[in-house]
Enzyme design. Structure first.
Site, PDB file in Angstrom:
ATOM      1  N   CYS A  29       0.835  -1.203   0.000  1.00 32.62           N
ATOM      2  CA  CYS A  29       0.000   0.000   0.000  1.00 32.62           C
ATOM      3  C   CYS A  29       0.872   1.257   0.000  1.00 32.62           C
ATOM      4  O   CYS A  29       1.541   1.531  -0.980  1.00 32.62           O
ATOM      5  CB  CYS A  29      -0.965  -0.054   1.190  1.00 32.62           C
ATOM      6  SG  CYS A  29      -2.375   1.049   0.996  1.00 32.62           S
ATOM      7  N   HIS A  54      -3.556  -5.640   1.138  1.00 34.25           N
ATOM      8  CA  HIS A  54      -2.866  -5.834   2.418  1.00 34.25           C
ATOM      9  C   HIS A  54      -2.824  -7.314   2.805  1.00 34.25           C
ATOM     10  O   HIS A  54      -3.714  -7.787   3.510  1.00 34.25           O
ATOM     11  CB  HIS A  54      -3.606  -5.082   3.523  1.00 34.25           C
ATOM     12  CG  HIS A  54      -3.422  -3.607   3.480  1.00 34.25           C
ATOM     13  ND1 HIS A  54      -2.422  -2.961   4.166  1.00 34.25           N
ATOM     14  CD2 HIS A  54      -4.120  -2.631   2.852  1.00 34.25           C
ATOM     15  CE1 HIS A  54      -2.499  -1.663   3.957  1.00 34.25           C
ATOM     16  NE2 HIS A  54      -3.527  -1.428   3.165  1.00 34.25           N
ATOM     17  N   GLU A  99      -1.174  -8.695   5.035  1.00 28.07           N
ATOM     18  CA  GLU A  99      -1.087  -8.861   6.501  1.00 28.07           C
ATOM     19  C   GLU A  99      -2.472  -8.799   7.142  1.00 28.07           C
ATOM     20  O   GLU A  99      -2.648  -9.199   8.284  1.00 28.07           O
ATOM     21  CB  GLU A  99      -0.141  -7.812   7.098  1.00 28.07           C
ATOM     22  CG  GLU A  99      -0.722  -6.426   7.336  1.00 28.07           C
ATOM     23  CD  GLU A  99      -0.787  -5.540   6.092  1.00 28.07           C
ATOM     24  OE1 GLU A  99      -0.632  -6.067   4.970  1.00 28.07           O
ATOM     25  OE2 GLU A  99      -1.019  -4.319   6.228  1.00 28.07           O
TER      26      GLU A  99
END
Lengths: 85, 740, 227
Positions: C86, C197, C199
């Site tokens: 990002c 993302h 994560e």
């Protein structure tokens, strides 16, 4: 000497500007149908001191635009330098 | 000196209040001092019109570590951890400048939370607007949502929930209430107290400008002959600055060197200093020269009252100034000593070596007068309550000779595409609702569920308030707001723990408004008592009026709950074809104040649903027991829009329909759209039916009403719709209204 | 094995990355403050999401000049593995480690939701545990993720097989990115940037765990070398 620098940064002509399109659609909706090619950009004003030669100022501003203020991949810039009283 | 005959008026005080000040001081206040009283004795800071009523709230309970009175409440959640949370309104700033008004509202409530020592982990927003047919409302709506997104996303606190409702009463006066929740270890709990004579007082964060100074910044010791000049009343938020301030403040709190810390919110420096000193029964001496300023030529009045954002007042132990400066300079932030704690109880302000104000802190912070305003039952109350709903149906029957002609599919579609019921994904997809990677149940279900990292437990968070109900019957409306919030928490697998309330009303000087206020508080208190969810704080916002009148009474309940195990996390969506659907509770003939009545007949009238708090409690306890026993595949609070809407909302998540057959003596409209309280729709595996029924026993009424089946929602012979098609309409309803 | 995670002022996914790398994959991490140099010999450097410097000029534009970036660029030029997520992706482009630039999303709004993605190149250290054309469900959260590159640049990306990740189709494309591009690598394939993302999708209790494979690829590559 003090210099007033006015910088305009805009998306390159070939690049679609989503923000410009939205604003233009807004104007068209208000009945301004003769508006086209609207491009939203950034305007900056800054002061530069300690330089006496306008060419030097120009060189510095150009460098600042290339390095940080504009993204050469998508943006064009132009600027204007005035000597302050 | 700027002379006027009634100097108090310009500060919003009454002559009587001015005389009180003279009595308390034993002399006339000077202009700077009067300005200090003006803000500190305002409703916003002193709660002078509401304090007496707010005392009725139950504020104590096993879990409460900090009740009302600090920046935010704190409750114990076990494992040496605590939760700090609070809701606050930013209605008036949002009406004037919606983006910045909403953004700074978010910024302010986040500061309140990390001031307590907690790391903010979630935001919820409770919003109210006029209907979206109006261009100005659309503008307010888009900008408020963008402002919340702009601030919350940037600072990295997920906006995980909230609610948005629409009604004409909010036209021109939107409500923007933001709630923040933070987690901390017990030893990090901080308070806003000034103690330790000689300890330094420091301002940290942003420099002070003229933002937010209300009205005319007239008269002062320095600017005596200047003409009155209007200063911008709207503050501008800087989430980047606040992110740095958050990290630096939490780092500072961890060092253990702080005596006190306080956000500079409304009324800025003067409010923070006098409240901290008053709590610590000390005084504070401040030097205006030492405050870092963003603009030149600011006078004492402006520096004291500035509402520049992203600033805090901190009091470290003497000798720790360097440590504070070191931490803040790492984050490229200001930290400046501007004064010290004294033993004389005075707020003393120096400027250029001269004393410009000296007032006892206690008088400023605590001695504002307390009013019991006149209260009167409004005329509309009995009139609307006695509205005969059955008259609607007899007309209908006359018009449509055969009842079979009523297309209930169309009625359901009209209700679920109304702004109030329509999908809010247009809003919450603009909010980062996943940052910090704790969001287990995403927005769009009953309550948001967050895990607590490193522990096998979770939090359930929700805000609730049906203001139509509160308008028609503020007392029961208040009760229902609490009951519904608790039901949402329960459906998500949590135990309701405590609430914060955002009380939004019209002008309290009007007896009818004050009556609404009193009654709402009474209802909330009663329900909080019954459900054992004490009030730990909140916010009062009066004067929410437009030329047509006041907003609906809107006492927003922000509730937090605890999931004792994370595996209890439950959402509202049907999971498996063949699962049985059970309605806990029983539908009654209660269409008064319903979404059906508003969407289909254009009425906000009638007797709102009954609420039996004992029954409510039993239903919730039963639902939670079933969840804990592992039987519940989905659970959904049955409220706004009634059973049909509830079933639709349970179907859309996984596009799994339902086949429902209910025996009932009710009219079709009542069966489908009645908003009877204390009802929950759950689904469970067919093979668990007997064990579930055994567990429920005869503690509550319930009925097996059908099964999860196919891709359609069928209810008796009344409703038969294709879920995916209606879901698309439900999702597109708000975006379509915005384009038009 | 040790990963370095850079924290810029305004980063807000740095702790999320640390949590996932340490708790889910049990790899040690150092949080590197942007004013520092890279000191240790890291196996990989991760640039997190967020709003570095408030994203005030352009996303990533100011962070690109943070002191730490000189050593990140050296690290990458020496073949070190760099992952930018990002805002981290935006910083990598501003720094010239990846080509292209980000415009504001077509609808001008921030968008946070799960999107379907497709792996277009699984011959990179970041995707070797994935199949080509495999579909992943991973959330995005950004306002300036509308990837742009000129025609010549796009040709180069294609010729060199640098397009690693795409939004599955036009309707899954949340921002208007050219050719639905969601993530690209450099020519040497040691630098990878993506808007989604991973994560946020690396644990079973979250709504998806499809992001795990990206970290697993990276770790397995480091353990075993190229397949």
């Amino acid at each position: 000497m003090e210099w007033l620098v006015k910088i305009n940064i805009q998306l390159k002509e070939s690049i679609l500007d989503p923000q410009g399109q939205a604003v233009q659609a807004g104007l068209n909706a208000l009945g301004y149908n003769n508006v086209s090619d609207l491009n939203v950009g950034k305007y900056m004003e800054l002061k530069i001191t300690d330089l006496t030669d306008k060419e030097q100022v120009k060189e510095q501003v150009d460098e600042m635009c290339r390095r940080l203020l504009a993204n050469p991949v998508i943006e064009d810039y132009r600027f204007n330098i005035e000597e302050m009283a | 000196m700027n002379q006027t005959n009634k100097p108090w008026e310009i500060e919003g005080l009454t002559e009587q209040e001015y005389n009180m000040i003279v009595d308390l001081l034993g002399r006339e206040p000077n202009y700077t001092e009067l300005g200090m009283f003006g803000v500190m004795w305002s409703e916003h800071c002193s709660y002078k019109n509401s304090k007496a009523v707010l005392r009725n709230f139950p504020t104590e309970g096993e879990v409460v570590l900090q009740g009302p009175g600090e920046n935010a409440g704190i409750i114990d959640i076990g494992d040496n951890q605590a939760l700090s949370f609070k809701i606050e309104s930013h209605n008036h700033p949002s009406a004037i400048e919606p983006y910045q008004g909403a953004a700074t509202g978010v910024g302010g409530i986040i500061r309140d939370i990390f001031t307590m020592g907690a790391r903010p982990i979630a935001l919820l927003d409770s919003l109210r607007f006029g209907f979206l047919d109006d261009e100005h409302v659309k503008y307010l709506f888009e900008e408020v949502v963008a402002g919340i997104a702009g601030y919350g996303n940037s600072i990295g606190v997920p906006t995980v929930g909230g609610e948005t409702y629409f009604s004409n009463s909010y036209q021109g006066n939107p409500l923007v209430n933001a709630m923040c929740v933070g987690v901390m270890d017990h030893e990090d709990i901080s308070t806003a107290t000034a103690s330790g004579i000689g300890n330094p007082v420091m301002v940290v964060g942003a420099a002070t400008g003229r933002d937010g100074i209300q009205g005319a910044s007239f008269a002062s010791d320095e600017l005596t002959d200047e003409s009155e000049e209007d200063r911008p009343a709207v503050q501008v938020g800087d989430p980047f600055m606040e992110k740095l301030l958050l990290e630096a403040s939490l780092e500072l709190i961890k060092t253990g060197c702080l005596v006190g810390i306080q956000d500079m919110g409304a009324a800025g420096l003067i409010s923070s200093a006098s409240e901290m000193a008053s709590r610590g029964e000390t005084g504070i001496e401040l030097d205006i020269d030492l405050v870092p300023k963003r603009e030149e030529g600011m006078n004492s009045y402006e520096v004291l009252l500035s509402e520049s954002q992203e600033r805090m007042l901190v009091i470290p132990e003497a000798g720790k100034e360097d440590l504070v400066e070191q931490i803040f300079s790492k984050w490229d932030l200001n930290a400046a000593v501007i004064g010290e704690v004294t033993d004389d109880g005075m707020i003393r302000v120096l400027n250029k070596g001269k004393k410009v104000a000296e007032v006892p802190a206690r008088i400023l912070a605590d001695d504002a007068p307390e009013y019991k305003r006149e209260s009167k039952e409004p005329d509309y109350y009995n009139e609307l309550k006695s509205f005969d709903i059955d008259s609607l149906f007899s007309i209908e029957e006359n018009r449509l000779t055969r009842k079979d002609d009523i297309d209930y599919n169309n009625i359901l579609e009209s209700i679920i595409t109304s702004e109030n019921i329509a999908s809010k994904s247009y809003i919450y997809e603009q909010y980062d609702h996943m940052v910090q990677i704790n969001t287990v149940v995403l927005p769009g279900s009953d309550a948001a569920v967050l895990r607590i990292k490193g522990k096998d437990k979770g939090l359930a968070l929700t805000t609730d308030c049906n203001s139509r109900y509160c308008y028609l019957d503020p007392e029961r409306g208040g009760e229902i707001a609490v009951a519904e919030a608790a039901r949402n928490i329960t459906c998500s697998g949590g135990r309701p723990l405590a609430i914060t309330d955002g009380l939004n009303f019209g002008n309290p000087m009007k007896p009818e408004i004050f009556w609404q206020f009193e009654k709402s508080i009474k209802g909330i208190s009663k329900a909080c008592q019954a459900l054992n969810t004490p009030v730990t704080g909140g916010n009062v916002s009066f004067y929410n009026e437009n030329p047509e009148g006041a907003v609906y009474p809107t006492p927003i309940v922000g509730m937090v709950g605890l999931l004792d195990k994370l595996e209890y996390a439950t959402d509202q969506f049907f999971k498996n074809i063949g699962d049985l659907i059970i309605l806990l509770g029983k539908t009654e003939s209660e269409l008064g104040g319903s979404q059906y009545l508003e969407s289909i007949h254009g009425h906000v009238k009638g007797r709102i649903p009954e609420l039996d708090l004992e029954k409510e409690k039993k239903i919730q306890e039963t639902c939670l027991e079933l969840i804990k026993a592992g039987f519940v595949k989905s659970a959904h609070d049955c409220s706004d829009g009634g059973l049909a809407v509830t079933l639709f909302e349970s179907s859309i998540g996984n596009l799994k329909g339902a086949d429902i057959k209910i025996e009932s003596n009710l009219k079709a409209e009542e069966l489908l759209f009645s908003e009877t309280q204390s009802r929950i729709v759950i689904s469970l595996a067919r093979e668990d039916k007997e064990m579930v029924e055994e567990l429920i026993g005869d503690s509550i009424e319930y009925q097996v009403i059908g099964e999860v089946k196919g891709e359609r929602l069928k209810i008796n012979n009344l409703i038969d719709i294709y879920i995916e098609e209606l879901k698309t309409k439900w999702e597109e309803a708000i975006p379509l209204k915005l384009i038009k | 094995m040790r990963f370095g995670i850079v924290t810029f002022p305004g980063s807000n996914c740095d702790q999320d990355l640390r949590y996932v790398v340490e708790e889910v994959f049990e790899i040690k991490t150092d949080m590197i403050w942007h004013k520092e140099d890279l000191e240790n010999n890291y196996n990989a450097i991760l640039l997190p999401g967020g709003f570095s410097y408030g994203d005030y000029l352009r996303s990533g534009a100011i962070a690109r000049f943070s002191p730490v970036m000189d050593s990140v660029i050296d690290f990458a030029n020496q073949g070190g593995l760099v992952l930018g997520i990002c805002n981290g992706f935006q910083i990598l482009m501003e720094a010239g480690l990846l080509p292209g630039a980000m415009k504001v999303n077509n609808n001008l709004k921030f968008v946070c939701k799960h999107v379907k993605l497709q792996i277009k190149n699984n011959q990179t250290p970041f995707t070797e545990k994935l199949e080509r054309d495999q579909i992943l469900n991973i959330p995005v959260a950004h306002q300036e993720g509308n990837f742009y590159i000129d025609d010549r640049g796009l040709d180069k990306l294609k010729v060199n097989d640098q397009i690693v990740l795409k939004y599955l189709n036009d309707s899954e494309n949340p921002n208007g990115s050219i050719e639905n591009i969601a993530g690209i690598c450099n020519k040497k394939r040691n630098v990878f940037g993506l808007m989604p993302h991973p994560e946020r999708a690396s644990e079973d209790i979250l709504s998806s765990s499809d992001g795990k494979k990206i970290f697993e690829s990276l770790i397995s590559f480091l353990k075993e070398g190229v397949n």
